[in-house]
Design an enzyme around this catalytic site. Structure first.
Site, PDB file in Angstrom:
ATOM      1  CG  ASP A  83      -2.297  -0.798   1.054  1.00 26.08           C
ATOM      2  OD1 ASP A  83      -2.203  -1.592   0.027  1.00 26.08           O
ATOM      3  OD2 ASP A  83      -3.144  -0.514   1.647  1.00 26.08           O
ATOM      4  CB  CYS A 124       1.590  -6.003   3.727  1.00 24.42           C
ATOM      5  SG  CYS A 124       3.357  -5.908   4.415  1.00 24.42           S
ATOM      6  CG  ASP A 125      -1.366  -2.795   3.996  1.00 21.33           C
ATOM      7  OD1 ASP A 125      -0.216  -2.681   3.428  1.00 21.33           O
ATOM      8  OD2 ASP A 125      -1.798  -2.134   4.774  1.00 21.33           O
ATOM      9  CE  LYS A 126      -6.365  -2.539   1.817  1.00 24.14           C
ATOM     10  NZ  LYS A 126      -4.863  -2.248   2.385  1.00 24.14           N
ATOM     11  CB  CYS A 196       4.606   0.046   7.892  1.00 25.32           C
ATOM     12  SG  CYS A 196       5.213   0.285   6.234  1.00 25.32           S
ATOM     13  CD  GLU A 447      -4.551   2.329   2.629  1.00 20.06           C
ATOM     14  OE1 GLU A 447      -5.146   1.412   3.309  1.00 20.06           O
ATOM     15  OE2 GLU A 447      -3.536   2.736   2.512  1.00 20.06           O
ATOM     16  CB  SER A 473      -2.986   4.663   5.500  1.00 20.12           C
ATOM     17  OG  SER A 473      -1.941   4.096   6.170  1.00 20.12           O
TER      18      SER A 473
END
Length: 557
Positions: A83, A124-126, A196, A447, A473
């Site tokens: 992202d 990460c993320d999705k 992150c 985002e 985000s």
């Protein structure tokens, strides 16, 4: 133990499956392997995403333990979007939509190859929610082992993370820092592999996997580069074989009460607003309903215990040293908030998982009777421009912005808003409105970290609010209200706003309204026409036609 039922028998038993076995032998299987369960390993490794750089090591450890425990590890690849790299350009349109592609690919690989169980290796993320959604469709024994968070960067004695860089862009543009300082922050904020370092989306979801019971304790917080992460992977490899023999399936774990537990932990941690998209989407695939109003119900009774970045100074490594997610759950249990008796992938109940945990640093995990905030980290807002709701990370909002009234500055894209912010066109008191960035309108629900970081970096986060039918985000802080539903492209009232309309935000009362009369709104609606789709071919064009509203998790039906 009774003979184990194996889905994989459909491709490995009987004379009529000789051709199937021949192909499997070509892949390295031996005679003895055809009596063992086939364990699919979904590995999201790539060398684009920093959070995924170590996933091959995680996968190797898992595979070795599966083999030793009596299973056959069968690895396949899964895509993953970073992202941060996708932020601020057309690539971000593909981020949320990639969740559905990942879910579809997990379902496809599991069904096509008759897998008996799954190990999901995201970071990460999705990727984490997408994998879990696909696994719910298969309903096999499943365990999640993520890659782990990044360590914090350091500059002049202060911790840095990716959000520090985005905010530095705003500081640099205003002359608040010089080029040398700007470059130093860029170079030092992300020191190596891992997701992150703050309580952003990736870490939020990997922590919530522990609360749901889908991951072993430590999954969300043990840093990517620590040797304990590989030991956790080895445990996961052993445990998936045990779960397969027990036939403990993912939907046996993902009960309504498990989601209640996860929401409680979400509120205590101050997780990303994206969890309000992903938890309902996972629940949908598991046959459970989660609404935005449920988020408010849980937030009202669960205090915010962890002051993690972006809302506070602490990061995931600090949370890990303080006792991790199990310590947070142990603290919540003092108020009888959690359902203790639910099954988990550890082989123990969730209550047994956290019963011996303890808080090792009350500055990082506050006592339940002395929280950072009396209510949870997220709040859902409702009103005449968000009939179906909107989401804000209230734990990251300055006290003076919890209630705000100001004139709308309306933009039909993130790019237009960002240029106005960078150009100094936004004044104190304004409410920046970014629309046509929802699941359908974006398409893909980008985002808004660039505009929110610019506002924060320019020192306006205590004076300017931002509302959007897009999303934020997990690194976003300030009065940033997203997921406004219905979205503009679907004819939601955010499409009818005009420059100068007075927007009233009251986060404590969970309301968001425009001071526009119903008659005037109806007059504007009669004149409104939806714009042409921004993307007319390829995956996102199909996605835009099928995706549901953000308040429903933006799932594709």
């Amino acid at each position: 133990m009774k003979e184990l039922f194996m889905h994989s028998d459909a491709v490995k038993k009987g004379a009529e499956r000789a051709a199937h076995r021949s192909l499997l032998r070509a892949a390295g299987l031996k005679d003895a392997d055809f009596a063992k369960p086939f364990i699919g390993i979904a590995n999201a490794y790539n060398n684009i995403v920093p959070g995924h750089l170590t996933l091959n090591k995680i996968t190797a450890a898992v595979k070795e333990e599966i083999s030793q425990a009596g299973g056959v590890p069968l690895e396949f690849g899964v895509i993953g979007v970073c992202d941060g790299i996708a932020m601020g350009h057309e690539g971000m349109k593909y981020s949320l939509g990639s969740r559905e592609l990942i879910a579809d690919s997990i379902e496809t690989m599991g069904r096509a190859h008759c897998l008996d169980a799954l190990v999901l290796i995201p970071n990460c993320d999705k990727i984490t929610p997408g994998m879990i959604m696909g696994a719910c469709r298969l309903n096999l024994p499943t365990i999640v082992i993520s890659g782990g968070p990044m360590l914090t960067g350091q500059h002049n004695g202060r911790p840095l993370d990716l959000n520090s860089v985005f905010e530095a862009i705003g500081q640099f543009s205003q002359g608040l820092i010089d080029e040398q300082e700007f470059h130093a922050i860029e170079c030092q904020a992300c020191p190596g592999a891992g997701s992150c370092a703050g309580m952003f989306t990736a870490n939020s979801m990997n922590c919530l996997c522990e609360a749901l019971g889908l991951a072993l304790p430590g999954n969300g917080t043990i840093p990517a580069v620590y040797p304990e992460r590989l030991e956790l992977a080895r445990q996961a490899g052993r445990q998936i074989v045990a779960l397969t023999k027990q036939d403990l399936k993912i939907r046996d774990i993902l009960r309504k009460e498990a989601f209640d537990n996860a929401l409680a932990v979400d509120m205590a941690l101050g997780c990303s607003t994206n969890s309000a998209l992903h938890l309902p989407a996972i629940a949908y695939e598991a046959g459970v309903e989660i609404t935005l109003r449920l988020i408010n119900e849980v937030s009202a009774k669960v205090a915010h215990l962890c002051n993690l970045a972006p809302g506070g100074p602490d990061h995931l490594e600090d949370l890990d040293r303080a006792g991790g997610i199990m310590a947070v759950m142990h603290e919540l249990d003092k108020k009888n908030i959690l359902a203790r008796g639910l099954p988990t992938v550890s082989g123990h109940t969730i209550g047994e998982n956290y019963q011996n945990a303890s808080v090792k640093n009350q500055a990082v995990i506050a006592p339940i009777d002395k929280p950072h905030h009396a209510q949870g980290g997220l709040a859902a807002l409702f009103g005449n421009i968000a009939r179906d709701g909107a989401i804000v990370k209230q734990a990251a909002v300055a006290p003076e912005m919890l209630r705000h009234s100001g004139p709308a500055r309306v933009f039909d894209s993130e790019d237009a808003a960002y240029q106005a912010i960078r150009g100094g066109q936004i004044r104190k008191g304004d409410v920046v409105v970014i629309r046509y960035e929802g699941p359908k309108g974006g398409p893909g629900m980008r985002e808004m970290l660039l505009p929110t970081s610019a506002i924060a970096g320019m020192g306006l986060d205590k004076d300017v609010a931002l509302i959007t039918d897009g999303r934020f985000s997990g690194a976003t802080r300030g009065a940033s209200i997203g997921h406004i539903s219905p979205e503009a492209m679907a004819g939601g009232e955010i499409a009818l706003l005009q420059d100068g309309d007075l927007i009233e935000i009251d986060i404590p009362r969970q309301t968001i309204n425009a001071k526009v009369s119903p008659a005037e709104m109806e007059k504007r609606r009669q004149a409104w026409q939806p714009p042409e789709p921004k993307i007319k071919t390829g995956y996102l064009a199909r996605y835009a036609k099928l995706v549901t509203s953000a308040n429903l998790g933006a799932v594709v039906r």
